[in-house]
Design a protein around this motif. Structure first.
Motif, PDB file in Angstrom:
ATOM      1  N   SER A 170      -4.005  -4.000 -10.338  1.00 42.71           N
ATOM      2  CA  SER A 170      -3.113  -3.735  -9.214  1.00 42.71           C
ATOM      3  C   SER A 170      -3.554  -4.562  -8.019  1.00 42.71           C
ATOM      4  O   SER A 170      -4.733  -4.870  -7.848  1.00 42.71           O
ATOM      5  CB  SER A 170      -3.140  -2.244  -8.857  1.00 42.71           C
ATOM      6  OG  SER A 170      -4.390  -1.897  -8.292  1.00 42.71           O
ATOM      7  N   THR A 171      -2.592  -4.912  -7.192  1.00 49.22           N
ATOM      8  CA  THR A 171      -2.902  -5.682  -5.979  1.00 49.22           C
ATOM      9  C   THR A 171      -1.717  -5.636  -5.029  1.00 49.22           C
ATOM     10  O   THR A 171      -0.590  -5.339  -5.432  1.00 49.22           O
ATOM     11  CB  THR A 171      -3.236  -7.151  -6.326  1.00 49.22           C
ATOM     12  OG1 THR A 171      -3.639  -7.842  -5.144  1.00 49.22           O
ATOM     13  CG2 THR A 171      -2.033  -7.866  -6.924  1.00 49.22           C
ATOM     14  N   HIS A 172      -1.991  -5.930  -3.754  1.00 48.08           N
ATOM     15  CA  HIS A 172      -0.904  -6.151  -2.795  1.00 48.08           C
ATOM     16  C   HIS A 172      -0.954  -7.580  -2.278  1.00 48.08           C
ATOM     17  O   HIS A 172      -0.195  -7.941  -1.380  1.00 48.08           O
ATOM     18  CB  HIS A 172      -0.996  -5.158  -1.630  1.00 48.08           C
ATOM     19  CG  HIS A 172      -2.224  -5.322  -0.795  1.00 48.08           C
ATOM     20  ND1 HIS A 172      -3.425  -4.746  -1.117  1.00 48.08           N
ATOM     21  CD2 HIS A 172      -2.451  -6.032   0.344  1.00 48.08           C
ATOM     22  CE1 HIS A 172      -4.329  -5.073  -0.208  1.00 48.08           C
ATOM     23  NE2 HIS A 172      -3.765  -5.855   0.691  1.00 48.08           N
ATOM     24  N   ASP A 206      -8.483  -1.997 -10.219  1.00 51.15           N
ATOM     25  CA  ASP A 206      -7.707  -1.484  -9.078  1.00 51.15           C
ATOM     26  C   ASP A 206      -8.050  -2.312  -7.839  1.00 51.15           C
ATOM     27  O   ASP A 206      -9.153  -2.202  -7.302  1.00 51.15           O
ATOM     28  CB  ASP A 206      -8.045  -0.008  -8.861  1.00 51.15           C
ATOM     29  CG  ASP A 206      -7.094   0.677  -7.884  1.00 51.15           C
ATOM     30  OD1 ASP A 206      -6.167   0.003  -7.372  1.00 51.15           O
ATOM     31  OD2 ASP A 206      -7.271   1.882  -7.627  1.00 51.15           O
ATOM     32  N   GLU A 207      -7.121  -3.140  -7.410  1.00 52.23           N
ATOM     33  CA  GLU A 207      -7.296  -4.000  -6.228  1.00 52.23           C
ATOM     34  C   GLU A 207      -8.642  -4.745  -6.269  1.00 52.23           C
ATOM     35  O   GLU A 207      -9.476  -4.601  -5.362  1.00 52.23           O
ATOM     36  CB  GLU A 207      -7.192  -3.165  -4.940  1.00 52.23           C
ATOM     37  CG  GLU A 207      -5.847  -2.504  -4.724  1.00 52.23           C
ATOM     38  CD  GLU A 207      -4.853  -3.399  -3.992  1.00 52.23           C
ATOM     39  OE1 GLU A 207      -5.172  -4.594  -3.771  1.00 52.23           O
ATOM     40  OE2 GLU A 207      -3.763  -2.919  -3.655  1.00 52.23           O
ATOM     41  N   GLN A 261     -11.451   0.445  -6.903  1.00 55.39           N
ATOM     42  CA  GLN A 261     -11.197  -0.466  -5.784  1.00 55.39           C
ATOM     43  C   GLN A 261     -12.460  -0.752  -4.966  1.00 55.39           C
ATOM     44  O   GLN A 261     -12.659  -1.862  -4.488  1.00 55.39           O
ATOM     45  CB  GLN A 261     -10.114   0.119  -4.880  1.00 55.39           C
ATOM     46  CG  GLN A 261      -9.731  -0.789  -3.729  1.00 55.39           C
ATOM     47  CD  GLN A 261      -8.525  -0.266  -2.980  1.00 55.39           C
ATOM     48  OE1 GLN A 261      -7.832   0.637  -3.434  1.00 55.39           O
ATOM     49  NE2 GLN A 261      -8.246  -0.837  -1.819  1.00 55.39           N
ATOM     50  N   ASN A 306       0.841  -1.192   0.000  1.00 51.68           N
ATOM     51  CA  ASN A 306       0.000   0.000   0.000  1.00 51.68           C
ATOM     52  C   ASN A 306       0.879   1.246   0.000  1.00 51.68           C
ATOM     53  O   ASN A 306       1.869   1.326   0.728  1.00 51.68           O
ATOM     54  CB  ASN A 306      -0.925   0.010   1.225  1.00 51.68           C
ATOM     55  CG  ASN A 306      -1.980  -1.075   1.139  1.00 51.68           C
ATOM     56  OD1 ASN A 306      -2.435  -1.423   0.057  1.00 51.68           O
ATOM     57  ND2 ASN A 306      -2.391  -1.612   2.278  1.00 51.68           N
ATOM     58  N   ALA A 359      -9.120  -7.059  -3.033  1.00 52.83           N
ATOM     59  CA  ALA A 359      -8.409  -6.653  -1.811  1.00 52.83           C
ATOM     60  C   ALA A 359      -9.184  -6.921  -0.533  1.00 52.83           C
ATOM     61  O   ALA A 359      -8.614  -7.336   0.470  1.00 52.83           O
ATOM     62  CB  ALA A 359      -8.043  -5.173  -1.892  1.00 52.83           C
TER      63      ALA A 359
END
Length: 322
Positions: free
Chosen positions: A196-198, A166-167, A89, A44, A170
């Motif tokens: 996108s991701t974490h 976007d995520e 997101q 993040n 998540a």
């Protein structure tokens, strides 16, 4: 060259963005190939959402360029957006509406043809994201995963050439994440996906190519298989018992063995991590060398496949690989 140009959906060169003197993104160079699933990974605050805003033309770069389908994201914003589906997101809905009504509302911005054709397309899209059996239920009863899949349906309804997510998984539980990833895999034949991701596990499960961002800088970019191969040398995981010391001397003496790390896993079993510089020689002779003495038993043998978490932490804490 023309074929290569047509194969690249997103290309950034030195893309940078600063806010009041703080660098959110610095010198990003990326290429995303057509019909790939490209995982944009980072903790993040790494700069992932900033990058997405720049690609969508929602922010202006401080330096560098981003082109999508050969179009400049800043100059040709409207043309670029016609080719893209986007999922934020945290998508929001009118909860009293059904999934079909929600996607129909979005579709009417893009379709002006016969109503029957539109309804068929709505049904096909909801089936594609696994919501065909819930198409006429109010959204208020949907789970988090179902809401995200509905968001993907909205993003996909105009049949875009590129989906930017976007995520997308998540905040979901494991089942919801699994369902979203399965939808993304199904969409591969219809479009290109940049997300996108974490969440490391998600990237490892579904991506073709991965880029890792940290503190606004790209620290790795490679096909997922290359990242998971570790240091660039092939490593074999071997479990054996019996005359281990004799086998160790034989293997350590091979000219292409770079290192041999040993750990005990049970009273009668030892595990080796054998790093080699000649993969072909190792495939042909490593197991035979270990078993040259009948008093050595080989319990398991195979190439080591790193978990993305190992690679990610190694890169974040120091190294870089592009």
């Amino acid at each position: 060259m023309p074929n290569d140009a047509n194969d690249v959906v997103i290309r950034t060169a030195g893309l940078s963005k600063s806010y009041r003197g703080v660098e959110a993104l610095t010198g990003l160079d990326l290429e995303v190939k057509r019909n790939s699933i490209f995982g944009f990974l980072g903790p993040n605050g790494a700069g992932k959402t900033t990058t997405i805003k720049l690609l969508l033309g929602l922010a202006r770069p401080t330096a560098g360029t981003a082109t999508l389908f050969g179009l400049d994201s800043e100059r040709d914003t409207l043309e670029v957006r016609r080719k893209i589906g986007y999922l934020a997101q945290d998508p929001r809905y009118y909860d009293y509406m059904t999934a079909r009504e929600t996607v129909r509302f979005t579709a009417r911005f893009f379709f002006s043809g016969p109503g029957a054709a539109l309804e068929r397309h709505l049904a096909e899209t909801l089936d594609l994201v696994g919501l065909g059996d819930k198409a006429d239920r109010p959204i208020r009863g949907f789970s988090g995963g179902e809401r995200q899949r509905l968001g993907i349906a909205q993003a996909q309804i105009a049949k875009p050439e590129l989906l930017i997510l976007d995520e997308p998984a998540a905040s979901l539980d494991p089942m919801g994440r699994r369902d979203v990833l399965e939808v993304m895999a199904r969409l591969r034949s219809h479009t290109t996906i940049f997300y996108s991701t974490h969440i490391l596990e998600d990237v490892q499960r579904v991506s073709d190519t991965v880029a890792i961002l940290n503190q606004g800088r790209l620290i790795a970019r490679a096909p997922i298989g290359d990242l998971l191969s570790g240091s660039g040398h092939t490593t074999y995981t071997v479990e054996l018992s019996g005359n281990v010391e004799s086998a160790r001397r034989r293997v350590a003496g091979l000219p292409w063995v770079l290192s041999l790390d040993e750990t005990a896993v049970a009273a009668d079993t030892t595990r080796w991590q054998v790093s080699v510089g000649d993969e072909q020689a190792a495939d042909q002779t490593l197991a035979r060398t270990i078993l040259a003495d009948e008093s050595t038993q080989l319990r398991s043998f195979g190439r080591r496949r790193y978990q993305l978490e190992e690679v990610f932490m190694s890169l974040i804490e120091g190294g870089s690989r592009q």
